[in-house]
Write a protein that holds these residues in place. Structure first.
Motif, PDB file in Angstrom:
ATOM      1  N   ASP A   1       0.856  -1.226  -0.099  1.00 50.17           N
ATOM      2  CA  ASP A   1       0.287  -0.110   0.012  1.00 50.17           C
ATOM      3  C   ASP A   1       0.619   1.341  -0.094  1.00 50.17           C
ATOM      4  N   ASN A   2       1.809   1.214  -0.927  1.00 52.20           N
ATOM      5  CA  ASN A   2       2.610   2.412  -0.965  1.00 52.20           C
ATOM      6  C   ASN A   2       3.522   2.643   0.175  1.00 52.20           C
TER       7      ASN A   2
ATOM      8  N   THR B   1      17.057  14.407   4.029  1.00 54.93           N
ATOM      9  CA  THR B   1      16.085  15.734   4.160  1.00 54.93           C
ATOM     10  C   THR B   1      15.769  16.435   2.606  1.00 54.93           C
ATOM     11  N   GLU B   2      16.583  15.994   1.712  1.00 54.20           N
ATOM     12  CA  GLU B   2      16.220  16.587   0.396  1.00 54.20           C
ATOM     13  C   GLU B   2      15.414  15.783  -0.421  1.00 54.20           C
ATOM     14  N   HIS B   3      15.505  14.495  -0.031  1.00 60.83           N
ATOM     15  CA  HIS B   3      14.540  13.813  -0.823  1.00 60.83           C
ATOM     16  C   HIS B   3      13.147  13.520  -0.453  1.00 60.83           C
ATOM     17  N   PHE B   4      12.692  13.746   0.942  1.00 59.92           N
ATOM     18  CA  PHE B   4      11.412  13.633   1.496  1.00 59.92           C
ATOM     19  C   PHE B   4      11.009  15.009   1.703  1.00 59.92           C
ATOM     20  N   SER B   5       9.717  15.157   1.320  1.00 56.48           N
ATOM     21  CA  SER B   5       9.017  16.494   1.591  1.00 56.48           C
ATOM     22  C   SER B   5       8.415  16.509   3.081  1.00 56.48           C
ATOM     23  N   LEU B   6       8.433  15.589   3.564  1.00 52.64           N
ATOM     24  CA  LEU B   6       7.831  15.469   5.118  1.00 52.64           C
ATOM     25  C   LEU B   6       8.517  14.592   5.803  1.00 52.64           C
ATOM     26  N   ARG B   7       9.052  14.993   6.964  1.00 50.36           N
ATOM     27  CA  ARG B   7       9.773  14.000   7.794  1.00 50.36           C
ATOM     28  C   ARG B   7       9.045  14.126   9.237  1.00 50.36           C
ATOM     29  N   VAL B   8       8.835  12.934   9.811  1.00 48.11           N
ATOM     30  CA  VAL B   8       7.986  13.002  10.940  1.00 48.11           C
ATOM     31  C   VAL B   8       8.946  12.140  12.024  1.00 48.11           C
ATOM     32  N   TRP B   9       8.975  12.428  13.280  1.00 45.12           N
ATOM     33  CA  TRP B   9       9.627  11.640  14.425  1.00 45.12           C
ATOM     34  C   TRP B   9       8.656  11.408  15.390  1.00 45.12           C
TER      35      TRP B   9
ATOM     36  N   GLU C   1      -5.822  13.122   5.280  1.00 44.33           N
ATOM     37  CA  GLU C   1      -5.931  14.361   4.318  1.00 44.33           C
ATOM     38  C   GLU C   1      -4.488  15.238   4.273  1.00 44.33           C
ATOM     39  N   SER C   2      -3.864  15.159   5.559  1.00 41.95           N
ATOM     40  CA  SER C   2      -2.738  15.911   5.530  1.00 41.95           C
ATOM     41  C   SER C   2      -1.331  14.994   4.950  1.00 41.95           C
ATOM     42  N   LEU C   3      -1.754  13.797   4.596  1.00 39.28           N
ATOM     43  CA  LEU C   3      -0.607  13.035   4.262  1.00 39.28           C
ATOM     44  C   LEU C   3      -0.829  12.700   2.511  1.00 39.28           C
ATOM     45  N   MET C   4      -2.077  13.111   2.172  1.00 38.13           N
ATOM     46  CA  MET C   4      -2.362  12.825   0.661  1.00 38.13           C
ATOM     47  C   MET C   4      -1.299  13.309  -0.120  1.00 38.13           C
TER      48      MET C   4
ATOM     49  N   PRO D   1      -4.031   5.206   7.470  1.00 41.74           N
ATOM     50  CA  PRO D   1      -3.801   6.695   6.865  1.00 41.74           C
ATOM     51  C   PRO D   1      -2.533   6.958   5.989  1.00 41.74           C
ATOM     52  N   PHE D   2      -1.571   6.164   6.526  1.00 40.88           N
ATOM     53  CA  PHE D   2      -0.095   6.235   5.807  1.00 40.88           C
ATOM     54  C   PHE D   2      -0.291   5.767   4.312  1.00 40.88           C
ATOM     55  N   LYS D   3      -0.949   4.841   3.921  1.00 34.55           N
ATOM     56  CA  LYS D   3      -1.175   4.328   2.554  1.00 34.55           C
ATOM     57  C   LYS D   3      -1.707   5.465   1.407  1.00 34.55           C
ATOM     58  N   TYR D   4      -2.111   6.600   2.054  1.00 34.78           N
ATOM     59  CA  TYR D   4      -2.699   7.467   1.062  1.00 34.78           C
ATOM     60  C   TYR D   4      -1.499   8.588   0.742  1.00 34.78           C
ATOM     61  N   GLY D   5      -0.146   8.278   1.330  1.00 29.39           N
ATOM     62  CA  GLY D   5       0.890   9.314   0.997  1.00 29.39           C
ATOM     63  C   GLY D   5       1.323   8.801  -0.504  1.00 29.39           C
ATOM     64  N   ALA D   6       2.300   9.554  -1.035  1.00 28.05           N
ATOM     65  CA  ALA D   6       2.908   9.449  -2.321  1.00 28.05           C
ATOM     66  C   ALA D   6       3.699   8.210  -2.216  1.00 28.05           C
ATOM     67  N   SER D   7       3.737   7.575  -3.348  1.00 26.36           N
ATOM     68  CA  SER D   7       4.584   6.347  -3.591  1.00 26.36           C
ATOM     69  C   SER D   7       6.259   6.735  -3.265  1.00 26.36           C
ATOM     70  N   GLY D   8       6.715   5.583  -2.547  1.00 23.53           N
ATOM     71  CA  GLY D   8       8.067   6.151  -2.087  1.00 23.53           C
ATOM     72  C   GLY D   8       8.299   6.278  -0.950  1.00 23.53           C
TER      73      GLY D   8
END
Length: 1255
Positions: free
Chosen positions: A188-189, A217-225, A264-267, A292-299
């Motif tokens: 699921d992505n 940091t350059e590869h991902f538009s969003l990072r979460v810890w 919606e925020s991860l879409m 909710p995570f599977k609605y993020g972009a591929s990768g």
């Protein structure tokens, strides 16, 4: 510091066992039958329930509250007494039930009279103790806990220390590459990468390092810890992730709304999420959280850090990343960073030396290195550092404690006591899973919540749970074995407290009456003094000796232990006396130890078991393996109705006890001997439906009717993994044996099959049938009547095949490979193939499809052809994976070697020289033996080999030359034996050689140049007839560790000025009659020398000036008359490290020695003293012995005139072993209780006179 959380953990699990016991029909019926009021058991249960309710609170408070700790200790004692009482009741109830079948009228022991008065009194006594403790709980402030345990851990963040991280680049890069890759396996992505490791190994640090990497940091538009921790609250975690994603506070508690907003925020965003420190093992929780995570972009990628392998297996989409320990050097860098200003230790060399020893305690844990470094920061006192070095890490005030303690704190109670029990074993102990499970089972640690589950299956689950939680680790040496990290072991020792005690050395005074589990590292001679304190440990449940590191040593245990001490320990559940050479029997009273569940007598000299063993109705495990003198088992073994594991492998038992089929619970039976009489026949096996593991069925010639074999029901025994079938016949053709083997058809789950001394002329079709898809090992031996081999090539998993002693086989051909119609390549999985003792084998036909399909042995790695004197023709050509080839005593074989580029190990012995013509190009090891006509080595066949590291040449009497050039430069080990004509090349081309052994060879070698071997560590020279000396260039230092020169009749001298070998630890010189002196300046040039052997060198009459090296530990010397006359000048008193000293006078020329040793001759450090071969020695001088306060072993040999021993006061009280051999006068005077000298030595625990051992 007192044990943490162990009291509550042990108790909560023990109370469950108590509740089960109180509810069992057998116990209830027995108590009612003794007219004990029912309300007593109700009161007992009520008291236990009230106490159980506050255990969680007590568990947390005992760490800092001594009254709570004391209360828990008292409660544990009371509960254990209750458990012992109920166990005794259950045992007597079982005994009555069994005896009723045999119509025995009275089975009630004295402790439980029929009126029940004593039983009632015992129950009331325990109730009073429990009720008293229940009253105290309120006084000391214990309350019933509601809800789970609170987290004890500070949350982590994504911020990383900027002072540097060491040793993680090799772990970081593969994960970073996976995060940046688009090829990672996703569901699921989502790609989930778990990092697994024990607490403190650096999982969070690695995740922080990756999280802050510029590429990430350059590869991902969003990072979460997000820090997850022990409590997996879906609402809380989802809310934390949402707040991190939106950078806004979320004020709702509506879970649906939170998950919708998160979706919606991860879409459509490519995000990177770190879930740090996950403990939750429920797959359903993870499935909800990830929605909710599977609605993020591929990768999008997720990293999970956890201590639990099971957690990782639930969440992962890619293979688990196991985080290994750091190297000592990396740990040192971390330690130094915190311990020294700017991490610079150069100004403090003494502290650095101590610090490098301290970090070995960390065993690769960076958190421990950091904590210990911080503990010592700004402390420049050597004494302070030494204190830390000598102390247990759990006694130090540092934050490595809570980091690892959490792993224990959140264990289920049933696992806590299993884990703490592991403290009985020393660090670096190699755990075998089944051994530990059987011990846990004996101690009552395994909870059977489901009657359909076997206890061993529960134990297996427990064990793997500890592995999953990183509290156990698979051994790198053997994947079937397990080890425990040193700090985890320290944790186990810490939490086990006073209830588990492991004796190291002789500090047994720490034993207290509350000790329940006792283990010790064995010493060679165990005296009663070592165990004195155990007499007060009346509640002891475990007596467990453990193997020490001493190899090839016989161990002896004073008879006071089995015949005195153990009789006082009636609560024992685990008893091991294994590997004691003087253990020849057990006392008859062993039958009174009704709680015993585990008895290990393996590798003792026990000859028989007392019949009373059959009264041990609770016995689960009986290990008699390796008892070579044991010829029979007690007749009534069938009464051991709870026996589950019986190991009688490597015993001399000739006949099984009658009706072994009655042991319905038996899972392990390593050997069954078939007999013709009723009750002993093979059909007894049919009743043992739970058998598994390994079984040997021997004396199959005693099967009267082949149809009786079907009664054994082997085919139904699906858990047997290894089956050994053995006949004891004279090789006469037997058709009935063919029928017997036909009916011995096992289940297809079988993994290993051994058939020995079968006298049929053919094998039944099941041997080799492809339905046996699990067979990996098949050995057929001494089947001397079979003219052909069975068809084995279609066994799909077969890896190890051995065929030995098939005297009538002439040809191995197509039948061996299997059906021609099969599309399966024969022997597709075979790794090892051995043919041996095939006396009439002439031809080996290749597989028909070899040219088209690439051969029958594509995965074969090891091929052995041994003692096949008529074998000729060709060998299979295409064996691409072959790495080891051994051909021995195959004189007719003249073919070229198989085409196998992978061959690294080649051994050719007593073969035709034709085999030497074409040698593999990349050999690492070569052994050549018995080429009696070979004059030069390989005639250029190996000139281009630069890979050869080991070369052994044996029994090539006319060989003259070794090749020059590159061959010798790669050698690390060279052995030359019985090659008298060989001219040893002395040009400097041995740049890699580490080990050299020359025996009975190189007659032309007169002076041996040591300095052409820059890396030589071992040098052995034996029976080199003309060698006269060793030489070394001035100023050259040798790397030698061991030097041995033996039986060199013309050897006269060591290098002039001495032997410059600062690392030499062992020097042996024997049978060199012309040698005049030992190396000069030994005390300066050989500072590391620990072992010195000088034997049969009669011309050596003085020691070198300056004396012997002071670090000498072992000194064995055969003295001449002149040398021994100067013994007071040897300076032995200066040798403070000397422990073993053996004097001999093999020539018998020391005629003047009548009394020995003289006063002030020997150092006080001696633990072993030997005296041999003094023909006129009449007495031992007490003045030379009295001061030897460390002396444990004294042996005297071949002193025919010796008559007197010193009195008891004249002998060191430390002596535990006295050995007297070939001293005829003294032997007569030392007759037990009758000899005139006996009273002088009667106090010594172990006495050997001739071949008799008295203890």
């Amino acid at each position: 510091m007192a044990a943490v959380a162990v009291g509550g953990a042990f108790l909560s699990a023990t109370l469950r066992v108590l509740f089960d016991r109180m509810a069992s029909p057998e116990v209830l019926d027995f108590i009612r039958g003794r007219k004990v009021p029912d309300n007593l058991l109700v009161k007992l249960e009520t008291s236990c329930l009230a106490l159980n309710a506050v255990l969680n609170d007590a568990e947390e408070k005992e760490i800092s509250n001594p009254p709570v700790k004391k209360w828990l200790d008292e409660l544990r004692d009371a509960v254990c007494d209750a458990e012992n009482l109920l166990d005794e009741i259950a045992t007597v109830a079982l005994q009555c039930q069994l005896e009723a079948k045999n119509k025995v009228r009275n089975c009630i022991p004295v402790s439980f009279n029929r009126s029940g008065v004593r039983l009632k009194s015992k129950i009331e006594e325990i109730i009073i103790r429990l009720e008293d403790l229940a009253k105290q709980k309120d006084v000391i402030g214990l309350r019933e806990r509601v809800g789970g345990k609170s987290s004890q851990k500070l949350p982590t963040t994504s911020l990383i220390e900027d002072t540097g991280i060491y040793g993680r680049d090799s772990d970081k890069e593969p994960i970073v590459n996976l995060l940046l890759s688009n090829d990672a396996k996703c569901n699921d992505n989502l790609c989930v990468i778990p990092i697994v490791g024990m607490g403190g190994v650096g999982k969070t640090t690695l995740a922080q390092l990756i999280y802050n990497d510029k590429r990430i940091t350059e590869h991902f538009s969003l990072r979460v810890w997000v820090f997850v921790s022990e409590e997996f609250d879906l609402l809380r975690i989802s809310k934390l992730i949402l707040e991190e994603v939106t950078s806004q506070i979320c004020d709702t508690t509506n879970f649906n709304m939170i998950q919708t907003r998160l979706k919606e925020s991860l879409m459509g965003k490519k995000f990177f999420l770190v879930l740090d420190d996950v403990w939750n093992e429920k797959n359903g929780d993870w499935e909800v959280l990830r929605n909710p995570f599977k609605y993020g972009a591929s990768g999008s990628k997720i990293i999970v850090t956890t201590r639990h392998e099971h957690v990782a297996s639930i969440m992962r989409t890619v293979p688990i990343c196991y985080l290994n320990h750091l190297s000592n050097e990396d740990c040192w860098l971390i330690f130094a960073k915190y311990a020294f200003v700017n991490g610079n230790s150069l100004a403090y060399p003494q502290l650095e030396a101590i610090g490098r020893q301290i970090i070995k305690k960390c065993d690769g844990l960076p958190l421990a290195a950091k904590a210990l470094g911080a503990l010592l920061r700004y402390k420049l006192d050597v004494e302070e550092w030494d204190k830390i070095l000598e102390s247990e890490i759990w006694g130090m005030p540092n934050d490595v404690l809570p980091a690892l303690r959490l792993s224990y704190y959140y264990l289920p109670s049933h696992l806590k006591r299993c884990f703490a029990y592991c403290s009985l074993f020393p660090k670096d102990y190699v755990f075998k899973k089944q051994e530990l499970i059987q011990l846990w089972m004996a101690e009552g640690f395994l909870q059977q919540l489901d009657d359909n589950r076997e206890m061993e299956d529960v134990g297996d689950e427990y064990f793997l749970d500890l592995v999953s939680r990183s509290l156990m680790q698979r051994s790198n040496v053997n994947k079937l074995h397990f080890v425990m990290h040193d700090l985890v072991h320290d944790l186990a020792k810490f939490v086990s407290g006073r209830f588990c005690f492991r004796l190291e050395g002789d500090k047994i005074n720490k034993i207290i009456h509350k000790t329940h589990h006792f283990s010790y590292l064995k010493k060679q001679y165990e005296t009663s003094k070592r165990f004195e304190a155990l007499y007060k440990a009346k509640q002891l449940r475990t007596f467990l000796p453990l193997e020490s590191h001493e190899a090839n040593v016989d161990f002896y245990l004073t008879k006071n232990v089995p015949y005195d001490l153990l009789l006082m320990l009636r609560c024992l559940r685990v008893l091991s006396l294994s590997h004691y050479s003087n253990m020849i029997g057990l006392p008859e009273s062993i039958g009174d130890f009704i709680h015993l569940r585990y008895v290990d007598l393996s590798c003792t000299k026990i000859e028989s078991l007392p019949n009373s063993v059959c009264k041990l109705y609770n016995l689960q495990t009986l290990d008699l393996s390796g008892c070579e003198f044991l010829v029979m088992l007690p007749t009534n073994m069938r009464k051991l109705v709870n026996l589950r594991h019986l190991d009688i492998s490597r015993t001399s038992i000739k006949k099984m006890p009658i009706q072994m089929g009655g042991l319905k619970h038996l899972r392990t039976l390593t050997k069954f001997i078939v007999d013709k009489d009723s009750g002993f026949q093979i059909g007894e096996l049919g009743e043992l439906s739970n058998l598994r593991g390994t079984i040997l069925i021997s004396k199959l010639q005693n099967v009267i009717n082949p149809m009786d074999v079907l009664k054994a029901k082997l085919k139904a025994k699906r858990h047997i993994e290894e089956l050994k079938l053995e006949w004891d016949t004279n090789g006469i053709v037997s058709q009935s044996e063919r029928d017997v083997l036909e009916h011995l058809l096992p289940h297809t789950n079988l993994k290993r099959l051994f058939i020995n001394s079968y006298s049929g002329t053919s094998f039944p079709s099941w041997v080799g049938d492809r339905s046996f898809t699990n067979i990996t090992v098949l050995h057929l031996k001494s089947c001397r009547c079979c003219p052909s081999l069975p068809s084995l090539g279609q066994l799909p998993s077969l890896q190890d095949l051995s065929i030995v002693g098939f005297d009538k086989v002439v040809r191995v051909g197509p039948d061996f490979y299997g059906s021609c119609s099969s599309a399966v390549t024969p022997f597709a999985s075979l790794r090892i193939l051995k043919f041996e003792g095939m006396l009439n084998w002439e031809e080996w036909l290749c597989y028909d499809g070899e040219n088209e399909q690439g051969g029958a042995f594509l995965r074969l790695q090891d091929l052995y052809l041994v003692d096949c004197p008529k074998l000729s023709g060709s060998l299979p050509k295409q064996i691409p994976s072959l790495s080891t080839l051994v051909i021995s005593n195959c004189s007719q074989l003249e073919t070229s070697l198989p085409s196998a580029p992978a061959i690294r190990d080649l051994r050719l012995m007593f073969c035709n020289e034709v085999l030497l013509k074409e040698m593999p190009a990349k050999l690492n090891e070569l052994r050549m033996e018995g080429f009696h006509n070979l004059e030069s080595l390989l005639d250029g066949a190996m000139d281009h080999n630069h890979c050869l590291e080991e070369l052994i040449i044996w029994d090539c009497p006319v060989l003259k030359f070794l090749p020059r050039g590159g061959l010798l430069t790669s050698l690390k080990k060279l052995g030359i034996l019985n090659c008298k004509e060989l001219q040893f090349p002395t040009y400097p081309s041995y740049s890699s050689l580490e080990s050299l052994y020359i025996s009975h060879s190189c007659n032309s070698l007169m002076s041996f140049p040591l300095d052409i071997f820059p890396k030589l560590c071992y040098l052995g020279i034996k029976m080199c007839r003309d060698m006269e000396s060793l030489s070394v260039s001035e100023g050259h230092h040798l790397d030698l560790l061991v030097l041995e020169i033996e039986e060199c009749p013309n050897f006269v001298a060591f290098p002039s000025g001495g032997l410059p070998a600062p690392n030499l630890t062992r020097l042996k010189v024997t049978s060199c009659p012309r040698l005049v002196s030992l190396p000069q300046n030994m005390h300066l040039l050989l500072p590391s020398l620990q072992s010195l052997y000088i034997e049969d060198c009669p011309q050596v009459d003085l020691f070198p000036e300056g004396g012997l090296p002071t670090n000498l530990n072992r000194f064995v010397i055969d003295v001449s008359e002149k040398l021994f006359a100067n013994r007071m000048d040897w300076g032995l008193q200066r040798l403070c490290s000397l422990q073993i000293l053996l004097f001999s006078n093999l020539a018998g020329d020391c005629q003047d020695v009548q009394s020995f040793p003289e006063e002030n001759l020997l150092p006080t450090s001696l633990s072993t003293l030997g005296i041999a071969g003094f023909p006129n020695l009449r007495s031992l001088d007490k003045r030379g012995l009295q001061h030897l306060t460390s002396l444990e072993e004294l042996w005297i040999k071949d002193c025919p005139k010796l008559k007197h021993m010193p009195t008891k006061k004249g002998m060191p009280i430390s002596i535990s072993h006295l050995q007297i051999r070939q001293c005829s006068l003294l032997t007569k005077r030392l007759q037990r209780k009758k000899g005139k000298e006996w009273r002088k030595i009667a106090h010594i625990p172990f006495i050997e006179i001739g071949d008799e051992v008295i203890s």
